[in-house]
Design a protein around this motif. Sequence first.
Motif, PDB file in Angstrom:
ATOM      1  N   PRO B 272      57.845  29.525  55.787  1.00  0.00           N
ATOM      2  CA  PRO B 272      57.501  29.648  57.207  1.00  0.00           C
ATOM      3  C   PRO B 272      56.553  30.223  57.452  1.00  0.00           C
ATOM      4  O   PRO B 272      55.369  30.433  56.559  1.00  0.00           O
ATOM      5  CB  PRO B 272      59.064  30.386  58.024  1.00  0.00           C
ATOM      6  CG  PRO B 272      59.230  31.529  57.196  1.00  0.00           C
ATOM      7  CD  PRO B 272      58.942  31.266  55.319  1.00  0.00           C
ATOM      8  N   LEU B 273      56.062  29.048  58.856  1.00  0.00           N
ATOM      9  CA  LEU B 273      54.945  28.803  58.391  1.00  0.00           C
ATOM     10  C   LEU B 273      54.044  30.612  59.321  1.00  0.00           C
ATOM     11  O   LEU B 273      52.511  31.174  58.711  1.00  0.00           O
ATOM     12  CB  LEU B 273      54.225  28.687  60.137  1.00  0.00           C
ATOM     13  CG  LEU B 273      53.175  28.349  60.713  1.00  0.00           C
ATOM     14  CD1 LEU B 273      52.540  27.979  60.042  1.00  0.00           C
ATOM     15  CD2 LEU B 273      53.151  27.461  62.309  1.00  0.00           C
ATOM     16  N   GLU B 274      55.086  31.828  59.727  1.00  0.00           N
ATOM     17  CA  GLU B 274      53.942  33.205  59.278  1.00  0.00           C
ATOM     18  C   GLU B 274      53.752  32.937  57.995  1.00  0.00           C
ATOM     19  O   GLU B 274      52.398  33.768  57.598  1.00  0.00           O
ATOM     20  CB  GLU B 274      54.488  33.815  59.372  1.00  0.00           C
ATOM     21  CG  GLU B 274      56.380  34.487  59.272  1.00  0.00           C
ATOM     22  CD  GLU B 274      58.027  33.510  59.673  1.00  0.00           C
ATOM     23  OE1 GLU B 274      57.084  32.105  60.571  1.00  0.00           O
ATOM     24  OE2 GLU B 274      58.479  33.493  60.296  1.00  0.00           O
ATOM     25  N   ASP B 275      54.567  32.734  56.980  1.00  0.00           N
ATOM     26  CA  ASP B 275      53.951  33.241  55.305  1.00  0.00           C
ATOM     27  C   ASP B 275      52.241  32.471  55.813  1.00  0.00           C
ATOM     28  O   ASP B 275      51.639  33.076  54.365  1.00  0.00           O
ATOM     29  CB  ASP B 275      54.733  33.237  54.717  1.00  0.00           C
ATOM     30  CG  ASP B 275      55.883  34.403  54.957  1.00  0.00           C
ATOM     31  OD1 ASP B 275      55.951  35.182  55.050  1.00  0.00           O
ATOM     32  OD2 ASP B 275      56.943  33.732  53.327  1.00  0.00           O
ATOM     33  N   ALA B 277      49.889  32.100  56.990  1.00  0.00           N
ATOM     34  CA  ALA B 277      48.877  33.110  58.623  1.00  0.00           C
ATOM     35  C   ALA B 277      48.767  34.529  57.517  1.00  0.00           C
ATOM     36  O   ALA B 277      47.702  34.787  57.326  1.00  0.00           O
ATOM     37  CB  ALA B 277      50.195  32.779  59.389  1.00  0.00           C
ATOM     38  N   ARG B 278      50.228  34.778  57.284  1.00  0.00           N
ATOM     39  CA  ARG B 278      49.975  36.137  56.072  1.00  0.00           C
ATOM     40  C   ARG B 278      49.444  35.794  54.619  1.00  0.00           C
ATOM     41  O   ARG B 278      48.973  37.041  54.260  1.00  0.00           O
ATOM     42  CB  ARG B 278      52.049  36.584  55.878  1.00  0.00           C
ATOM     43  CG  ARG B 278      52.155  37.356  56.925  1.00  0.00           C
ATOM     44  CD  ARG B 278      53.911  37.576  56.682  1.00  0.00           C
ATOM     45  NE  ARG B 278      54.512  37.896  57.171  1.00  0.00           N
ATOM     46  CZ  ARG B 278      55.662  37.662  57.830  1.00  0.00           C
ATOM     47  NH1 ARG B 278      56.753  36.839  56.044  1.00  0.00           N
ATOM     48  NH2 ARG B 278      56.118  38.444  58.968  1.00  0.00           N
ATOM     49  N   ILE B 279      49.440  34.927  54.242  1.00  0.00           N
ATOM     50  CA  ILE B 279      48.834  34.465  52.917  1.00  0.00           C
ATOM     51  C   ILE B 279      47.342  34.423  53.182  1.00  0.00           C
ATOM     52  O   ILE B 279      46.248  35.397  53.313  1.00  0.00           O
ATOM     53  CB  ILE B 279      49.049  33.468  52.526  1.00  0.00           C
ATOM     54  CG1 ILE B 279      50.549  33.341  51.958  1.00  0.00           C
ATOM     55  CG2 ILE B 279      48.412  33.228  50.842  1.00  0.00           C
ATOM     56  CD1 ILE B 279      51.191  32.431  51.406  1.00  0.00           C
ATOM     57  N   TYR B 281      45.215  35.200  55.787  1.00  0.00           N
ATOM     58  CA  TYR B 281      44.878  36.812  56.822  1.00  0.00           C
ATOM     59  C   TYR B 281      44.978  37.901  55.889  1.00  0.00           C
ATOM     60  O   TYR B 281      44.027  38.914  55.505  1.00  0.00           O
ATOM     61  CB  TYR B 281      45.769  37.353  57.734  1.00  0.00           C
ATOM     62  CG  TYR B 281      45.428  36.705  59.308  1.00  0.00           C
ATOM     63  CD1 TYR B 281      43.862  37.265  59.397  1.00  0.00           C
ATOM     64  CD2 TYR B 281      46.318  36.574  60.415  1.00  0.00           C
ATOM     65  CE1 TYR B 281      43.447  37.005  60.681  1.00  0.00           C
ATOM     66  CE2 TYR B 281      45.927  36.502  61.259  1.00  0.00           C
ATOM     67  CZ  TYR B 281      44.837  36.167  61.572  1.00  0.00           C
ATOM     68  OH  TYR B 281      43.967  35.552  63.146  1.00  0.00           O
ATOM     69  N   ARG B 282      46.003  37.838  54.295  1.00  0.00           N
ATOM     70  CA  ARG B 282      45.711  39.016  53.766  1.00  0.00           C
ATOM     71  C   ARG B 282      44.711  38.960  52.846  1.00  0.00           C
ATOM     72  O   ARG B 282      43.783  39.454  52.545  1.00  0.00           O
ATOM     73  CB  ARG B 282      46.949  39.106  53.025  1.00  0.00           C
ATOM     74  CG  ARG B 282      46.666  40.065  51.725  1.00  0.00           C
ATOM     75  CD  ARG B 282      48.224  40.917  50.901  1.00  0.00           C
ATOM     76  NE  ARG B 282      48.847  39.850  49.507  1.00  0.00           N
ATOM     77  CZ  ARG B 282      49.368  40.093  49.111  1.00  0.00           C
ATOM     78  NH1 ARG B 282      50.389  41.299  48.555  1.00  0.00           N
ATOM     79  NH2 ARG B 282      49.623  39.065  48.497  1.00  0.00           N
TER      80      ARG B 282
END
Lengths: 331, 331, 331, 331
Positions: B272-275, B277-279, B281-282
């Motif tokens: 999903p979209l948060e993943d 963003a997580r990628i 940002y990490r």
Amino acid sequence: MTNDSWLKTSIMTRRGVARGDIGRRHELPIAAQGAFHYVYGPYAKPVLTINPGDVVVVETEDAFGGVIKSEQDSPTAKLTFPYLNPQCGPIAVNGIEKGDCLAVQIIAVETRGEQPAGTTCIIPEFGGLVGTAATAMLNPPLPERVKKVHVDKSGVRWNDKITLPYQPFIGTIGISPEIEAISSLQPDYHGGNMDLPDVAPGAILYVPVHVKGGLLYVGDCHAAQGDGELSGVAIEQRATVTLHIDVIKGWSFAWPRLETENFLMTIGSARPLEDAARIAYRELVRWMSGEYGFDEIDAYMLLSQAARIRLGNMVDPKYTVGASILKKYLV
Amino acid sequence: MTNDSWLKTSIMTRRGVARGDIGRRHELPIAAQGAFHYVYGPYAKPVLTINPGDVVVVETEDAFGGVIKSEQDSPTAKLTFPYLNPQCGPIAVNGIEKGDCLAVQIIAVETRGEQPAGTTCIIPEFGGLVGTAATAMLNPPLPERVKKVHVDKSGVRWNDKITLPYQPFIGTIGISPEIEAISSLQPDYHGGNMDLPDVAPGAILYVPVHVKGGLLYVGDCHAAQGDGELSGVAIEQRATVTLHIDVIKGWSFAWPRLETENFLMTIGSARPLEDAARIAYRELVRWMSGEYGFDEIDAYMLLSQAARIRLGNMVDPKYTVGASILKKYLV
Amino acid sequence: MTNDSWLKTSIMTRRGVARGDIGRRHELPIAAQGAFHYVYGPYAKPVLTINPGDVVVVETEDAFGGVIKSEQDSPTAKLTFPYLNPQCGPIAVNGIEKGDCLAVQIIAVETRGEQPAGTTCIIPEFGGLVGTAATAMLNPPLPERVKKVHVDKSGVRWNDKITLPYQPFIGTIGISPEIEAISSLQPDYHGGNMDLPDVAPGAILYVPVHVKGGLLYVGDCHAAQGDGELSGVAIEQRATVTLHIDVIKGWSFAWPRLETENFLMTIGSARPLEDAARIAYRELVRWMSGEYGFDEIDAYMLLSQAARIRLGNMVDPKYTVGASILKKYLV
Amino acid sequence: MTNDSWLKTSIMTRRGVARGDIGRRHELPIAAQGAFHYVYGPYAKPVLTINPGDVVVVETEDAFGGVIKSEQDSPTAKLTFPYLNPQCGPIAVNGIEKGDCLAVQIIAVETRGEQPAGTTCIIPEFGGLVGTAATAMLNPPLPERVKKVHVDKSGVRWNDKITLPYQPFIGTIGISPEIEAISSLQPDYHGGNMDLPDVAPGAILYVPVHVKGGLLYVGDCHAAQGDGELSGVAIEQRATVTLHIDVIKGWSFAWPRLETENFLMTIGSARPLEDAARIAYRELVRWMSGEYGFDEIDAYMLLSQAARIRLGNMVDPKYTVGASILKKYLV
């Protein structure tokens, strides 16, 4: 070899070119395979070409290519991305082309090789309850761990107290996309790394074909697996797989389907997990309305009361869900 | 051609093989391209081989291969899956190999062809606010619709009352995976169909390389696009793209990065979209801690106060997010 | 106090009961508040009842209730769930009832209290790049860390080298649901913990009302915040908030809306993140078609070219996204 | 009334205050209930106070409050949000307080009322395969449809050809949060609208308690339901529910748990669906490591081979998943 009488009434027998007849038996041992494949695509040459109705006996490597040999091995040190999950094939089938369906009856999945024949492990940044490459986290990873287990038909000996039932199945199987070459780690519309325990002896897998010959790949057998393959790793094993293969001309649909004696199942792979379930369920609605005379909304309402969901994996690049309905309701 | 003085201090100039020098200019017109590509992979032969520092001028087709010619055309009738989003290339670069980084400075993206040069449309079962192949629904689809718009440097003439700013960029660009051939409709670690408006003149894209020569593909330019590319379609256009290309030896990372005069950006694509963003940002945390001296948790805490997110697309097979931090904070 | 001339043409002025007039000024200091609230609901008695057009000056606590006083404090030891994110109010407004809209013009958000006035920290199992209560992981947590920063109008002094711009806003604001009492940690259709930096001086927030009096709550101001509030914590601060409040009779919609001089924004909160964006975008389509004469599909297509997305938070129980369109396109 | 011998070895019997003894029998008919509740919270007064070991017989309304009386009724016209899914209770239990566990043995769920006693329907913008309030779409909705079915112990008569097994269970049950009042449409850490078919006669539900007395609510029984409750609606029915209730002092955990003769299950509710599965699985790891002597990583690895997933709902404001392990492996 299974010999169930229900097979006579299966879709494969009723609609396949070979009408359930058993053709020639082909062997594809490791030595004959040569190089394994790590993508599902049309860019590799077939190792074998067969006719509809033929049987193929394939020796598969485990998902690690056999390199995790002891509990002292480090998965990180031994495994080389993207050369994971080696696949046998591709096997071409005469007379099949885009728009047709490849039917694969799974006759047997037999554990192969020395004991302990089963391997499971913890791989850092992989699994359902840890931060991963996609669900990216800053947390420290779990420590690596390898567990080797004795596997035979009597069970999987987890430890002195626990023996799990021996329920072997094929973790990765499918056909070539039209132009893509998809990593053997990924499940999708072509099948692939679905890690769905229903893809087991007693079932027939139906996969829509995108290229001439179909190009069947297979590998990655498991001796047992829980729903979701939580840690990312099942009881991985080398296996000898026996498949009866046929062609259903002009049967075309979007995602893999599966038939057993008692139920029909549709299989979806996606993220987030609800999209995998949505795909599987919509395909099931379409199957019921397209081929069994259901009004689409009636099918939707009936599934709401009578369908079952099997979670294949929640760890691969896409998650896999099977949605099923008992055949007895398709009246 | 942009001529910004900040380029002298860019990573590309400081660390690239060509040190910012402009080498030979290559032309890749439609006629020279020959067949377009619909996957990003290592199985196609390069149409061009260049040296680090060279400039390439590429003529790109629009995402529809130019077949939607009037507002009366039916996208469903005209488009043939999977032959969508035609890509130019691949372009090989001498001296680059796995473990290196390909630096692509975007000098110009210029609208090409007859007016109305811009196309947008509604394609059934595609877009951010409709059921799709993955977010499978039973609802009836929206009706098809095609809109052709005049596009020039003064703007995109949406209608008599609304003119949108002309902000052209490259929707799809990236390099070949090691063994996969990924659909040109999909963004991933290799770049591809990111639909991120920051990939525009004035920016340098850095992509980690997986095969010898890198194998750059490019296509799918947009004259304007909102965040998320909501309907699934931007102002699609044919374009002439001018790229200055260099090689940074031994610079390896996981996902595409981007540099402008003022900020550094990391790009993640996932569902999903948060993943996504997580990628992103990490990767930004890792960049700050790996190359700018930040403690990892300090970087994490600072981004919580000072980072910006750009939503590229929320419609493609993976969604794309860029996460950025002002260079002035990387002190 | 802001005094922007655009306010005369705002929806609040044009449609509000008070027509932009400034009524009586109310003070709600900490002492007058008494007990704080940790849910948004109809079960608390109003601390203040005002008329449309009145101004309220509210002293808010920080999200930690002020208990993290030094960098040596342990958030885990100091914080007691669910008594987090204390809220002031509820404030009742005369003449408002279900089906009406509460308009809240944010006049000022001023940092209050001793220096260092800003607090940020790492809280175990909370944040965008760590396993959490919902995205449950087995990985070890990050270590706790507290950072206190000097905050004034000249900026947020992150350290000797980095000063971030002072961009104060209200992290948590909204009205009472009809029967639910929603944790002040959660954003939803009622507003709440949206952590959206656009909810700042210069903006007007519009929230649909569910109970007589509306019951406005407010708290949790931030001195600065990046998109997504990545670590879960912004520059938390005590603040003095000045709000001009009005009532728009009979204006009813589903999710909070926001107006500034230049744009209209709709706000959605959900998981996964794409659902937050879908909500915000659908609300924007509905606003444009319902009140600005757009055909719904035209609005959808235009947003695909011209909309902007602001990521509020990707850390709260629901994630928050604002979708905006420039007013100049609403012609 | 079930009388299974395994109950003697259940956690409820071994650790409960009443040690398996059956206390006083209380009746809570519709007339005694008075007003129904539409939130799970601490703001309602108990309708009944009982002692540990007591049995309560509760008459529940169906999820529609009984207003959908014929197949000609329009759900949209008849239903008034948020007054959906009426709940009985709250029932207070003497001697229970925050930090304790409420044990609820489900003795019977019996269909009540005139035939056709079962109702299912299509509600616009609600369900697993349609755009909804959260997964917001622009597609036209499905048409409304109501289906009334005869339900008795011999089965659910779907139509002349299909009779589904009668497998009644409780769709919505749980306790009061500490300060929140959560919609009865939503499942969460407190239980609520889990729509999990395992919450059926023969099972014991364990719920952590947040307020003195526990405050048990119950409603929304189903005569049959498929995995995921695909259309959003099961075979809804009025029922008479018989519950045996006990208190386990000092047993505290985060999410509801369930015990049957053969397995232990943990229940998670979240979006996206993988987060629901992650919650359930992490809770199961914690249960196994906290109370059954497993090393946490061993538990994780074993679940990867032996756990089962049950999909409760994929349609409510949070999705619900149960993760289970056979008791025989907890050695």
